[in-house]
Design a protein around this motif. Structure first.
Motif, mmCIF file in Angstrom:
data_model
loop_
_atom_site.group_PDB
_atom_site.id
_atom_site.type_symbol
_atom_site.label_atom_id
_atom_site.label_comp_id
_atom_site.label_asym_id
_atom_site.label_seq_id
_atom_site.Cartn_x
_atom_site.Cartn_y
_atom_site.Cartn_z
ATOM 1 N N ASP A 122 -30.846 0.472 37.654
ATOM 2 C CA ASP A 122 -31.392 1.771 38.258
ATOM 3 C C ASP A 122 -31.573 1.460 39.681
ATOM 4 O OD1 ASP A 122 -31.339 3.040 35.709
ATOM 5 O OD2 ASP A 122 -33.683 2.808 35.258
ATOM 6 N N GLY A 123 -31.404 0.641 40.365
ATOM 7 C CA GLY A 123 -31.504 0.420 41.821
ATOM 8 C C GLY A 123 -32.959 -0.013 42.290
ATOM 9 N N ARG A 124 -33.846 -0.422 41.504
ATOM 10 C CA ARG A 124 -35.297 -0.850 41.844
ATOM 11 C C ARG A 124 -35.265 -1.980 42.426
ATOM 12 N NH1 ARG A 124 -38.570 0.384 36.724
ATOM 13 N NH2 ARG A 124 -40.151 -0.572 38.024
ATOM 14 N N TRP A 125 -34.180 -2.746 42.583
ATOM 15 C CA TRP A 125 -34.348 -4.175 43.191
ATOM 16 C C TRP A 125 -33.370 -4.388 44.059
ATOM 17 C CZ3 TRP A 125 -31.681 -9.262 41.646
ATOM 18 C CH2 TRP A 125 -32.690 -10.239 42.115
ATOM 19 N N PRO A 126 -33.767 -4.431 45.413
ATOM 20 C CA PRO A 126 -34.602 -5.236 45.960
ATOM 21 C C PRO A 126 -35.837 -4.407 46.512
ATOM 22 C CG PRO A 126 -33.022 -5.541 47.656
ATOM 23 C CD PRO A 126 -32.473 -4.509 46.517
ATOM 24 N N VAL A 127 -35.683 -3.062 46.087
ATOM 25 C CA VAL A 127 -36.842 -2.167 46.817
ATOM 26 C C VAL A 127 -38.059 -2.553 46.165
ATOM 27 C CG1 VAL A 127 -37.442 0.314 46.782
ATOM 28 C CG2 VAL A 127 -34.952 -0.477 47.114
ATOM 29 N N GLU A 128 -38.317 -3.019 44.943
ATOM 30 C CA GLU A 128 -39.422 -3.268 44.340
ATOM 31 C C GLU A 128 -39.345 -4.803 44.183
ATOM 32 O OE1 GLU A 128 -40.611 -0.922 41.048
ATOM 33 O OE2 GLU A 128 -39.300 0.570 41.514
ATOM 34 N N ASP A 129 -40.795 -5.376 43.976
ATOM 35 C CA ASP A 129 -40.804 -6.704 43.498
ATOM 36 C C ASP A 129 -40.767 -6.692 41.993
ATOM 37 O OD1 ASP A 129 -41.381 -9.317 42.711
ATOM 38 O OD2 ASP A 129 -43.177 -9.554 43.959
ATOM 39 N N LEU A 130 -39.597 -6.712 41.348
ATOM 40 C CA LEU A 130 -39.546 -6.578 39.720
ATOM 41 C C LEU A 130 -40.339 -7.788 39.093
ATOM 42 C CD1 LEU A 130 -36.144 -5.049 39.440
ATOM 43 C CD2 LEU A 130 -38.395 -4.028 39.617
ATOM 44 N N LYS A 131 -40.610 -8.963 39.802
ATOM 45 C CA LYS A 131 -41.138 -9.945 39.011
ATOM 46 C C LYS A 131 -42.683 -9.669 38.353
ATOM 47 C CE LYS A 131 -38.623 -13.540 41.323
ATOM 48 N NZ LYS A 131 -38.641 -14.910 42.154
#
Length: 305
Positions: A122-131
């Motif tokens: 969905d394109g959330r990484w690297p915009v968010e820290d998914l860890k």
């Protein structure tokens, strides 16, 4: 040994490579669901490949039948086969195959693998820290409780022990041999529910187990526990499970079986990203399918392509 191609009817999903191996050496048709076409197909069959054999009252009219290969055959089918000289082939790989899928569901749920994969797509990484949102829990040193220590449970308990999980199990009868073989402890059900970080359902479905994991039982679980069901959907009260997932009492659920199969597109479980769902495919692997195909072809004396 026959030199002609046998006629085999199939009543299960098969891996494409297994189907190719079957069609290379036999004439193959699907078994109709009902009606005179079904009766005619059974009457023309030399062999049957299925999850389970047709009912005995149908087998009585399968005059040409020489062998059937199935995941599991009920006793009446075996008695009929013995009386009529029909070879019965049951899968020897199935139980380990389902145990492997159960372990895969457990790890995917506990480590939130599908949700993390979807977030990246969905394109959330690297915009968010998914860890942070998708951090999971270790299996090593966690406590996994298995409800039902039959043929699948025995394999799973061994796998879990090899991965350094603490293991508990329940069963209707005392099983000291399972304790010795796996290092797991047999405990009462409520103790297992209260002590486990992960609970795995491997019980048979009958009147005593239907709905046996309801709101009262799920309330015994540790907050943040994970539930895995590879047995039958109706063993777990679905509404109670949904409430526990929504409230956070359950951190996640891994489900290969469901109350409704297939699940409708608007089913509430599909809206939860802490649920991992597979379409009742615990026993579906190339190796498991090939075992049945090759065993049936050998029993029928089919010429190999």
């Amino acid at each position: 040994m026959t030199t002609t191609r046998p006629h085999v009817i199939v009543d299960m999903s098969l891996h494409p490579h297994a189907m190719s191996a079957l069609t290379a050496s036999a004439d193959v048709a699907r078994l109709p669901g009902s009606g005179p076409e079904r009766a005619a197909a059974l009457a023309a069959a030399d062999g049957i490949l299925a999850y389970g054999p047709p009912p005995v009252e149908e087998l009585e009219h399968a005059d040409r039948l020489r062998a059937f290969a199935v995941h599991l055959a009920p006793e009446p089918s075996k008695w009929h086969a013995a009386e009529h000289g029909i070879t019965v082939l049951e899968s020897s790989r199935l139980w380990r195959t389902v145990a492997e899928h159960t372990l895969a569901l457990l790890l995917a749920t506990q480590r939130r693998v599908p949700a993390a994969d979807a977030a990246i797509r969905d394109g959330r990484w690297p915009v968010e820290d998914l860890k942070v949102p998708f951090a999971g829990r270790d299996l090593a040193d966690s406590t996994v409780g298995v409800l039902g220590a039959g043929r699948i449970g025995l394999h799973l308990l061994r796998m879990l022990g090899a991965l350094d999980a603490r293991t508990l199990f329940t069963d209707a009868t005392a099983m000291p041999d399972v304790e010795h073989a796996t290092g797991a402890r047999q405990v009462p059900r409520d103790e297992l529910l209260a002590s486990s970080d992960v609970v795995v359902v491997l019980l048979p479905l009958d009147d005593s187990t239907r709905g046996s994991l309801g709101a009262e039982e799920l309330a015994l679980l540790r907050p943040g526990a994970v539930l895995i069901n590879s047995a039958r959907g109706p063993i777990v009260d679905e509404e109670a499970m949904l409430e526990a997932l929504r409230s956070g009492r359950l951190a996640g659920a891994g489900l290969d079986v469901h109350g409704d199969e297939p699940l409708p597109a608007d089913h509430p479980l599909l809206a939860l990203d802490n649920v991992v769902i597979t379409p009742h495919l615990g026993g579906s692997t190339l190796e498991c399918d090939l075992e049945l195909v090759e065993g049936l072809l050998e029993a029928l004396g089919a010429p190999r392509a």
